[in-house]
Design a protein around this motif. Structure first.
Motif, PDB file in Angstrom:
ATOM      1  N   LYS A 148      87.856  12.638 -51.426  1.00 44.02           N
ATOM      2  CA  LYS A 148      87.883  12.449 -49.962  1.00 44.02           C
ATOM      3  C   LYS A 148      87.554  13.748 -49.225  1.00 44.02           C
ATOM      4  O   LYS A 148      87.711  13.844 -48.008  1.00 44.02           O
ATOM      5  CB  LYS A 148      89.282  11.982 -49.512  1.00 44.02           C
ATOM      6  CG  LYS A 148      89.781  10.727 -50.197  1.00 44.02           C
ATOM      7  CD  LYS A 148      88.981   9.524 -49.763  1.00 44.02           C
ATOM      8  CE  LYS A 148      89.533   8.255 -50.427  1.00 44.02           C
ATOM      9  NZ  LYS A 148      88.604   7.118 -50.298  1.00 44.02           N
ATOM     10  N   GLY A 149      87.153  14.773 -49.962  1.00 46.91           N
ATOM     11  CA  GLY A 149      86.773  16.044 -49.329  1.00 46.91           C
ATOM     12  C   GLY A 149      87.933  16.901 -48.888  1.00 46.91           C
ATOM     13  O   GLY A 149      87.769  17.778 -48.043  1.00 46.91           O
ATOM     14  N   LEU A 150      89.110  16.663 -49.454  1.00 47.94           N
ATOM     15  CA  LEU A 150      90.281  17.468 -49.092  1.00 47.94           C
ATOM     16  C   LEU A 150      90.409  18.693 -50.000  1.00 47.94           C
ATOM     17  O   LEU A 150      90.084  18.628 -51.195  1.00 47.94           O
ATOM     18  CB  LEU A 150      91.568  16.644 -49.220  1.00 47.94           C
ATOM     19  CG  LEU A 150      91.739  15.467 -48.260  1.00 47.94           C
ATOM     20  CD1 LEU A 150      92.997  14.682 -48.623  1.00 47.94           C
ATOM     21  CD2 LEU A 150      91.802  15.942 -46.810  1.00 47.94           C
ATOM     22  N   GLY A 151      90.914  19.782 -49.440  1.00 49.18           N
ATOM     23  CA  GLY A 151      91.296  20.922 -50.248  1.00 49.18           C
ATOM     24  C   GLY A 151      92.598  20.634 -50.978  1.00 49.18           C
ATOM     25  O   GLY A 151      93.354  19.725 -50.589  1.00 49.18           O
ATOM     26  N   GLU A 328      78.796  41.115 -42.086  1.00 47.69           N
ATOM     27  CA  GLU A 328      79.478  41.205 -43.389  1.00 47.69           C
ATOM     28  C   GLU A 328      79.963  39.821 -43.831  1.00 47.69           C
ATOM     29  O   GLU A 328      80.500  39.052 -43.024  1.00 47.69           O
ATOM     30  CB  GLU A 328      80.675  42.164 -43.261  1.00 47.69           C
ATOM     31  CG  GLU A 328      81.609  42.197 -44.449  1.00 47.69           C
ATOM     32  CD  GLU A 328      81.028  42.991 -45.625  1.00 47.69           C
ATOM     33  OE1 GLU A 328      80.025  43.696 -45.430  1.00 47.69           O
ATOM     34  OE2 GLU A 328      81.587  42.876 -46.730  1.00 47.69           O
ATOM     35  N   THR A 329      79.775  39.513 -45.117  1.00 48.56           N
ATOM     36  CA  THR A 329      80.293  38.248 -45.648  1.00 48.56           C
ATOM     37  C   THR A 329      81.774  38.414 -45.992  1.00 48.56           C
ATOM     38  O   THR A 329      82.148  39.350 -46.708  1.00 48.56           O
ATOM     39  CB  THR A 329      79.509  37.819 -46.893  1.00 48.56           C
ATOM     40  OG1 THR A 329      78.143  37.621 -46.507  1.00 48.56           O
ATOM     41  CG2 THR A 329      80.061  36.519 -47.472  1.00 48.56           C
ATOM     42  N   ILE A 330      82.577  37.514 -45.474  1.00 50.85           N
ATOM     43  CA  ILE A 330      84.028  37.578 -45.675  1.00 50.85           C
ATOM     44  C   ILE A 330      84.412  36.594 -46.775  1.00 50.85           C
ATOM     45  O   ILE A 330      83.934  35.458 -46.801  1.00 50.85           O
ATOM     46  CB  ILE A 330      84.761  37.212 -44.354  1.00 50.85           C
ATOM     47  CG1 ILE A 330      84.239  38.075 -43.195  1.00 50.85           C
ATOM     48  CG2 ILE A 330      86.263  37.336 -44.520  1.00 50.85           C
ATOM     49  CD1 ILE A 330      84.376  39.570 -43.382  1.00 50.85           C
ATOM     50  N   GLU A 331      85.295  37.019 -47.663  1.00 49.21           N
ATOM     51  CA  GLU A 331      85.777  36.151 -48.746  1.00 49.21           C
ATOM     52  C   GLU A 331      86.739  35.128 -48.138  1.00 49.21           C
ATOM     53  O   GLU A 331      87.934  35.387 -47.983  1.00 49.21           O
ATOM     54  CB  GLU A 331      86.469  37.007 -49.805  1.00 49.21           C
ATOM     55  CG  GLU A 331      86.857  36.287 -51.069  1.00 49.21           C
ATOM     56  CD  GLU A 331      85.654  35.765 -51.832  1.00 49.21           C
ATOM     57  OE1 GLU A 331      84.645  36.463 -51.918  1.00 49.21           O
ATOM     58  OE2 GLU A 331      85.744  34.622 -52.325  1.00 49.21           O
ATOM     59  N   ILE A 332      86.202  34.001 -47.754  1.00 52.73           N
ATOM     60  CA  ILE A 332      87.027  33.003 -47.064  1.00 52.73           C
ATOM     61  C   ILE A 332      86.434  31.618 -47.322  1.00 52.73           C
ATOM     62  O   ILE A 332      85.214  31.484 -47.426  1.00 52.73           O
ATOM     63  CB  ILE A 332      87.073  33.332 -45.551  1.00 52.73           C
ATOM     64  CG1 ILE A 332      88.229  32.640 -44.851  1.00 52.73           C
ATOM     65  CG2 ILE A 332      85.760  33.058 -44.848  1.00 52.73           C
ATOM     66  CD1 ILE A 332      88.590  33.285 -43.523  1.00 52.73           C
ATOM     67  N   VAL A 333      87.275  30.632 -47.500  1.00 52.98           N
ATOM     68  CA  VAL A 333      86.803  29.262 -47.739  1.00 52.98           C
ATOM     69  C   VAL A 333      86.909  28.493 -46.427  1.00 52.98           C
ATOM     70  O   VAL A 333      88.021  28.300 -45.914  1.00 52.98           O
ATOM     71  CB  VAL A 333      87.643  28.580 -48.846  1.00 52.98           C
ATOM     72  CG1 VAL A 333      87.189  27.134 -49.037  1.00 52.98           C
ATOM     73  CG2 VAL A 333      87.545  29.364 -50.150  1.00 52.98           C
ATOM     74  N   ARG A 334      85.784  28.088 -45.876  1.00 58.27           N
ATOM     75  CA  ARG A 334      85.791  27.378 -44.600  1.00 58.27           C
ATOM     76  C   ARG A 334      85.691  25.864 -44.802  1.00 58.27           C
ATOM     77  O   ARG A 334      86.134  25.089 -43.963  1.00 58.27           O
ATOM     78  CB  ARG A 334      84.624  27.846 -43.719  1.00 58.27           C
ATOM     79  CG  ARG A 334      84.648  29.322 -43.328  1.00 58.27           C
ATOM     80  CD  ARG A 334      85.770  29.618 -42.327  1.00 58.27           C
ATOM     81  NE  ARG A 334      85.766  28.758 -41.170  1.00 58.27           N
ATOM     82  CZ  ARG A 334      85.022  28.938 -40.064  1.00 58.27           C
ATOM     83  NH1 ARG A 334      84.233  29.987 -39.992  1.00 58.27           N
ATOM     84  NH2 ARG A 334      85.077  28.093 -39.057  1.00 58.27           N
ATOM     85  N   ASN A 335      85.042  25.458 -45.898  1.00 58.20           N
ATOM     86  CA  ASN A 335      84.869  24.037 -46.180  1.00 58.20           C
ATOM     87  C   ASN A 335      85.040  23.801 -47.667  1.00 58.20           C
ATOM     88  O   ASN A 335      84.788  24.699 -48.466  1.00 58.20           O
ATOM     89  CB  ASN A 335      83.446  23.581 -45.799  1.00 58.20           C
ATOM     90  CG  ASN A 335      83.217  23.687 -44.318  1.00 58.20           C
ATOM     91  OD1 ASN A 335      83.827  22.970 -43.546  1.00 58.20           O
ATOM     92  ND2 ASN A 335      82.329  24.584 -43.927  1.00 58.20           N
ATOM     93  N   VAL A 336      85.464  22.597 -48.041  1.00 57.51           N
ATOM     94  CA  VAL A 336      85.478  22.243 -49.451  1.00 57.51           C
ATOM     95  C   VAL A 336      84.508  21.091 -49.656  1.00 57.51           C
ATOM     96  O   VAL A 336      84.278  20.291 -48.754  1.00 57.51           O
ATOM     97  CB  VAL A 336      86.889  21.847 -49.950  1.00 57.51           C
ATOM     98  CG1 VAL A 336      87.795  23.057 -49.927  1.00 57.51           C
ATOM     99  CG2 VAL A 336      87.478  20.724 -49.126  1.00 57.51           C
ATOM    100  N   THR A 337      83.929  21.040 -50.842  1.00 55.27           N
ATOM    101  CA  THR A 337      82.954  19.973 -51.091  1.00 55.27           C
ATOM    102  C   THR A 337      83.510  19.043 -52.142  1.00 55.27           C
ATOM    103  O   THR A 337      84.390  19.405 -52.909  1.00 55.27           O
ATOM    104  CB  THR A 337      81.625  20.566 -51.591  1.00 55.27           C
ATOM    105  OG1 THR A 337      81.916  21.442 -52.678  1.00 55.27           O
ATOM    106  CG2 THR A 337      80.932  21.308 -50.474  1.00 55.27           C
TER     107      THR A 337
END
Ligand code: SF4
Length: 337
Positions: A148-151, A328-337
């Motif tokens: 369902k696309g949930l983390g 700068e690229t930040i180590e962060i998860v914005r979306n899950v697939t």
């Protein structure tokens, strides 16, 4: 009865559980250390499968998780029992609850996922007590949640074995692990466990692609020495990477640890500054009101990327995973697939 995963049957009728690093051998009719896995005539039963003690919709920042789906809600579930016996447990009423007489409600895995989606949550957290000992249930719910696309989040003490963590890898997105101290002596005396398996599981979780954040509750006189903190921070930088968010939280007297006061704010400030000096990009303080030490700053240009006040957060200068000012690229998860 829900048969457990991760155990073997022995010739004498006992079973040996391989879910956490205690690796209990359990005689017929008895429970393991966690109190929720029982040998029933040679079969290991996961007694709390589908049974919950607590259910809430929380800001994900409450876990705390600052770099995984920031600014979203997480559907949060707890059961009972724990494989650690920490003297300062803040959730002792559920972690130390015997299964007999416990007030538990039934919740099927697919119904948990439905409630998470209906509640507007972007993830499911197994939290409040130790999720490792809820293995089969979290595995089933998490597998559905991913469709369902949930983390999916473990708020864990990290005492899980390699084989059990590998079971979870296809479904588990974030491993929010306590590193309660950096001495085995602390783990033995305060938690009834050992340090090294926790470090090993954190390294493996990273290798398996999970997002990791660590939490250390800083307890006056027990784990607040700067040499110990230095060693811990250096270890995280060296083994998990300088991008790993580390949370240093204030202790407050609780449960069986009432013999010392709360952590001074100055101690946390000192650790925060030291972590930055050592090269950790994202240290944070917790359990004290210090918003400037809970914001996320760009490690390159210093721009404030995420502002936090309590459990509320506001993304102010992030485009996807990039700092809006310097790119700068930040180590962060914005979306899950
Ligand atoms: S989960 Fe850990 S504490 Fe519980 S029975 Fe298995 S090895 Fe023992």
């Amino acid at each position: 009865m829900h048969e457990a995963l991760q155990y073997r049957k022995n010739d004498d009728g006992s079973v040996t559980c391989s879910l956490c690093s205690h690796r209990c051998t359990i005689r017929d009719g008895k429970h393991g250390i966690c109190g929720v896995r029982r040998n029933e005539k040679g079969t290991l039963s996961a007694e709390t499968y589908g049974r919950i003690s607590a259910e809430a919709i929380d800001p994900i920042e409450k876990k705390p998780l600052f770099h995984y789906l920031p600014g979203t809600l997480s559907y949060s579930l707890g059961g009972i029992g724990c494989n650690f016996h920490c003297e300062h447990c803040q959730n002792w009423h559920i972690s130390r609850s015997p299964i007999e007489g416990a007030r538990l409600r039934d919740l099927a895995p697919d119904e948990g996922v439905r409630r998470a989606v209906a509640g507007g949550c972007k993830s499911i957290s197994w939290t409040y007590n130790e999720p490792t000992i809820w293995h089969e249930y979290t595995l089933d719910m998490g597998t559905i949640a991913r469709t369902k696309g949930l983390g999916t989040i473990y708020v864990t003490n990290g005492y899980i074995t390699e084989e059990a963590l590998r079971d979870l890898a296809p479904m588990l997105g974030a491993f929010r692990v306590d590193i309660k101290a950096f001495t085995d002596d602390f783990y033995k005396k305060v938690c009834g466990a050992h340090l090294q398996p926790v470090l090993d599981s954190a390294v493996l979780a990273r290798e398996l692609g999970m997002h990791i954040e660590t939490v250390t509750l800083v307890i006056p006189g027990l784990n607040d020495g700067m040499d110990e903190m230095d060693s811990l921070i250096r270890w995280v930088i060296g083994h998990l990477g300088p991008d790993t968010p580390m949370h240093f939280s204030a202790f407050h007297p609780d449960y069986q640890m009432l013999d010392r006061g709360a952590t001074p704010v100055a101690t946390l400030e000192k650790i925060y500054r030291r972590a930055k000096e050592l090269g950790l990009k994202y240290p944070y303080t917790g359990n004290v009101y210090k918003p400037e030490l809970e914001n996320t700053y760009c490690p390159t240009c210093g721009t404030t990327l995420i502002e936090r006040r309590g459990f509320a957060s506001r993304l102010v200068a992030l485009d996807g995973r990039q700092c809006r000012n310097c790119g700068e690229t930040i180590e962060i998860v914005r979306n899950v697939t």
